[in-house]
Scaffold this motif. Structure first.
Motif, PDB file in Angstrom:
ATOM      1  N   ARG A   1      -5.171   2.597  -8.600  1.00 18.08           N
ATOM      2  CA  ARG A   1      -5.166   3.993  -8.157  1.00 18.08           C
ATOM      3  C   ARG A   1      -6.359   4.243  -7.230  1.00 18.08           C
ATOM      4  O   ARG A   1      -7.313   4.947  -7.566  1.00 18.08           O
ATOM      5  CB  ARG A   1      -5.203   4.933  -9.358  1.00 18.08           C
ATOM      6  CG  ARG A   1      -4.963   6.415  -9.002  1.00 18.08           C
ATOM      7  CD  ARG A   1      -5.034   7.267 -10.255  1.00 18.08           C
ATOM      8  NE  ARG A   1      -3.920   6.992 -11.146  1.00 18.08           N
ATOM      9  CZ  ARG A   1      -2.771   7.661 -11.149  1.00 18.08           C
ATOM     10  NH1 ARG A   1      -2.590   8.668 -10.323  1.00 18.08           N
ATOM     11  NH2 ARG A   1      -1.813   7.342 -11.993  1.00 18.08           N
TER      12      ARG A   1
ATOM     13  N   SER B   1       0.061  -3.073  -6.017  1.00 21.14           N
ATOM     14  CA  SER B   1       0.280  -1.840  -5.266  1.00 21.14           C
ATOM     15  C   SER B   1      -0.919  -0.928  -5.442  1.00 21.14           C
ATOM     16  O   SER B   1      -1.508  -0.861  -6.526  1.00 21.14           O
ATOM     17  CB  SER B   1       1.538  -1.111  -5.743  1.00 21.14           C
ATOM     18  OG  SER B   1       2.683  -1.904  -5.550  1.00 21.14           O
TER      19      SER B   1
ATOM     20  N   ASP C   1      -2.494   3.101  -4.444  1.00 22.13           N
ATOM     21  CA  ASP C   1      -2.219   4.452  -3.974  1.00 22.13           C
ATOM     22  C   ASP C   1      -3.182   5.386  -4.698  1.00 22.13           C
ATOM     23  O   ASP C   1      -3.251   5.350  -5.937  1.00 22.13           O
ATOM     24  CB  ASP C   1      -0.770   4.840  -4.292  1.00 22.13           C
ATOM     25  CG  ASP C   1      -0.298   6.073  -3.531  1.00 22.13           C
ATOM     26  OD1 ASP C   1      -1.110   7.000  -3.351  1.00 22.13           O
ATOM     27  OD2 ASP C   1       0.862   6.100  -3.111  1.00 22.13           O
TER      28      ASP C   1
ATOM     29  N   GLU D   1       4.168   5.966  -4.052  1.00 19.78           N
ATOM     30  CA  GLU D   1       4.957   7.176  -4.202  1.00 19.78           C
ATOM     31  C   GLU D   1       5.650   7.193  -5.567  1.00 19.78           C
ATOM     32  O   GLU D   1       4.993   7.241  -6.573  1.00 19.78           O
ATOM     33  CB  GLU D   1       5.947   7.303  -3.043  1.00 19.78           C
ATOM     34  CG  GLU D   1       6.255   8.740  -2.637  1.00 19.78           C
ATOM     35  CD  GLU D   1       7.376   9.378  -3.417  1.00 19.78           C
ATOM     36  OE1 GLU D   1       8.375   8.697  -3.724  1.00 19.78           O
ATOM     37  OE2 GLU D   1       7.247  10.579  -3.720  1.00 19.78           O
TER      38      GLU D   1
ATOM     39  N   SER E   1       1.635   3.337   3.097  1.00 19.45           N
ATOM     40  CA  SER E   1       0.769   4.412   2.619  1.00 19.45           C
ATOM     41  C   SER E   1       0.642   5.477   3.704  1.00 19.45           C
ATOM     42  O   SER E   1       1.630   5.838   4.333  1.00 19.45           O
ATOM     43  CB  SER E   1      -0.598   3.843   2.227  1.00 19.45           C
ATOM     44  OG  SER E   1      -1.245   3.237   3.335  1.00 19.45           O
ATOM     45  N   ASP E   2      -0.545   5.974   3.939  1.00 20.48           N
ATOM     46  CA  ASP E   2      -0.806   6.969   4.967  1.00 20.48           C
ATOM     47  C   ASP E   2      -0.372   6.408   6.323  1.00 20.48           C
ATOM     48  O   ASP E   2      -0.855   5.363   6.755  1.00 20.48           O
ATOM     49  CB  ASP E   2      -2.306   7.289   4.955  1.00 20.48           C
ATOM     50  CG  ASP E   2      -2.732   8.201   6.085  1.00 20.48           C
ATOM     51  OD1 ASP E   2      -1.869   8.740   6.802  1.00 20.48           O
ATOM     52  OD2 ASP E   2      -3.957   8.371   6.261  1.00 20.48           O
TER      53      ASP E   2
ATOM     54  N   THR F   1       0.854  -1.189   0.000  1.00 22.18           N
ATOM     55  CA  THR F   1       0.000   0.000   0.000  1.00 22.18           C
ATOM     56  C   THR F   1       0.886   1.232   0.000  1.00 22.18           C
ATOM     57  O   THR F   1       1.788   1.358   0.817  1.00 22.18           O
ATOM     58  CB  THR F   1      -0.934   0.026   1.228  1.00 22.18           C
ATOM     59  OG1 THR F   1      -0.162   0.159   2.429  1.00 22.18           O
ATOM     60  CG2 THR F   1      -1.775  -1.246   1.294  1.00 22.18           C
ATOM     61  N   GLY F   2       0.631   2.131  -0.938  1.00 20.52           N
ATOM     62  CA  GLY F   2       1.460   3.316  -1.092  1.00 20.52           C
ATOM     63  C   GLY F   2       2.602   3.033  -2.046  1.00 20.52           C
ATOM     64  O   GLY F   2       3.389   2.116  -1.832  1.00 20.52           O
TER      65      GLY F   2
ATOM     66  N   PRO G   1      -0.213   8.719  -6.406  1.00 19.30           N
ATOM     67  CA  PRO G   1       1.241   8.533  -6.478  1.00 19.30           C
ATOM     68  C   PRO G   1       1.924   9.835  -6.862  1.00 19.30           C
ATOM     69  O   PRO G   1       1.266  10.816  -7.213  1.00 19.30           O
ATOM     70  CB  PRO G   1       1.396   7.473  -7.567  1.00 19.30           C
ATOM     71  CG  PRO G   1       0.197   7.647  -8.428  1.00 19.30           C
ATOM     72  CD  PRO G   1      -0.921   8.052  -7.507  1.00 19.30           C
TER      73      PRO G   1
ATOM     74  N   SER H   1      -6.237   2.246   0.119  1.00 23.71           N
ATOM     75  CA  SER H   1      -6.248   0.849   0.557  1.00 23.71           C
ATOM     76  C   SER H   1      -7.630   0.398   0.997  1.00 23.71           C
ATOM     77  O   SER H   1      -8.022  -0.751   0.764  1.00 23.71           O
ATOM     78  CB  SER H   1      -5.251   0.654   1.704  1.00 23.71           C
ATOM     79  OG  SER H   1      -5.543   1.514   2.789  1.00 23.71           O
TER      80      SER H   1
END
Length: 201
Positions: free
Chosen positions: A105, A82, A84, A60, A129-130, A57-58, A87, A108
Motif C-alpha cells: 500500500r 502490486s 497502490d 483499484e 497506476s496514475d 502498479t495500481g 485501492p 510506485s
C-alpha cells in the motif's frame, strides 16, 4: 425482472459498478460481471511467457490482478507484486488473498525499489497506476532499468491525455510513445485493447 444479489439491483447500475464481493464470476470469484478490457489477453501473455516476477502498479478493485494470478496458477510459476497507495473501497472490503500475491500500500515511487530489493529481478512490469505524464514516464524509466533483458514492459491506458478546457475533450500526452522513441523501440510494441507492451532488448 430485476437482478438482485446481496441487495444490489443490477438493472439500475452500469456493468463497471457490479462489484458485490465473493461468489462472483471473475477469475477469483470476487465480483460479478466486470467488463474485460483486455485483462484476459494479458493473462495469455503470462501463460506463454511464464514470468517468475511480475510487478503491477495500481490495483483499484483487483480485477486485473485476478486474471494475472489465475494465469500464473495455470502456468505453474510466478509471483505478482502490486502497489497502490489508495485501492478502491471494494478492494479494502474484499482483498486478494493468494499464495502468489503481495500487495504494497504505497505509491510506485516508494514501493518499486522495495520490491526489487526482495526479488532481484523483474520479468514483466505493468503500469496501471496514475496515468499522468510524470508518473508514466517515471515508471517506464524505472522499468527500463530493472526489467531483465528479454522481459516485458507493458502499460494500460497509453492514450491517456490532458483534459482540455471548455469541454473540448482531451489531448493524449504521449508518454508511452516518448518512451519507445527514447529507447529505439518505436513500432516494436504490441497493442492489446487498452494495453500496449514491448519486449526489452
Amino acid at each position: 425482472m430485476n437482478k438482485l444479489v446481496n441487495g444490489v439491483d443490477y438493472s439500475q447500475i452500469g456493468p463497471d459498478n457490479v462489484r458485490v464481493g465473493k461468489g462472483g464470476n471473475s477469475p477469483l470469484k470476487r465480483m460479478w460481471d466486470h467488463p474485460d478490457h483486455g485483462q484476459s489477453l494479458v493473462a495469455e501473455i503470462i501463460r506463454r511467457e511464464k514470468p517468475v516476477v511480475m510487478i503491477e502498479t495500481g490495483i483499484e478493485s483487483g480485477y486485473s490482478s485476478e486474471h494475472y494470478l489465475t494465469a500464473m496458477d495455470a502456468a505453474g510459476v510466478g509471483h505478482l507484486f502490486s502497489c497502490d497507495p489508495q485501492p478502491s473501497g471494494f478492494y479494502d472490503a474484499y482483498p486478494i488473498v493468494h499464495p502468489r500475491f503481495n500487495f504494497i500500500r504505497k505509491p510506485s515511487q516508494e514501493a518499486l525499489d522495495e520490491i526489487f530489493a526482495l526479488t532481484g529481478r523483474v520479468d514483466l512490469f505493468l503500469h496501471d497506476s496514475d496515468h499522468s505524464w510524470q508518473c508514466q514516464i517515471w515508471e517506464y524509466h524505472w522499468a527500463w532499468h530493472h526489467v531483465r533483458s528479454g522481459g516485458i514492459i507493458a502499460s494500460d491506458d497509453t492514450g491517456w491525455g490532458i483534459t482540455l478546457p471548455w469541454g473540448v475533450g482531451s489531448l493524449a500526452h504521449g508518454a508511452w510513445d516518448f518512451f519507445l522513441h527514447r529507447h529505439g523501440l518505436h513500432g516494436k510494441d504490441v497493442a492489446i485493447n487498452n494495453f500496449r507492451w514491448v519486449r526489452k532488448p
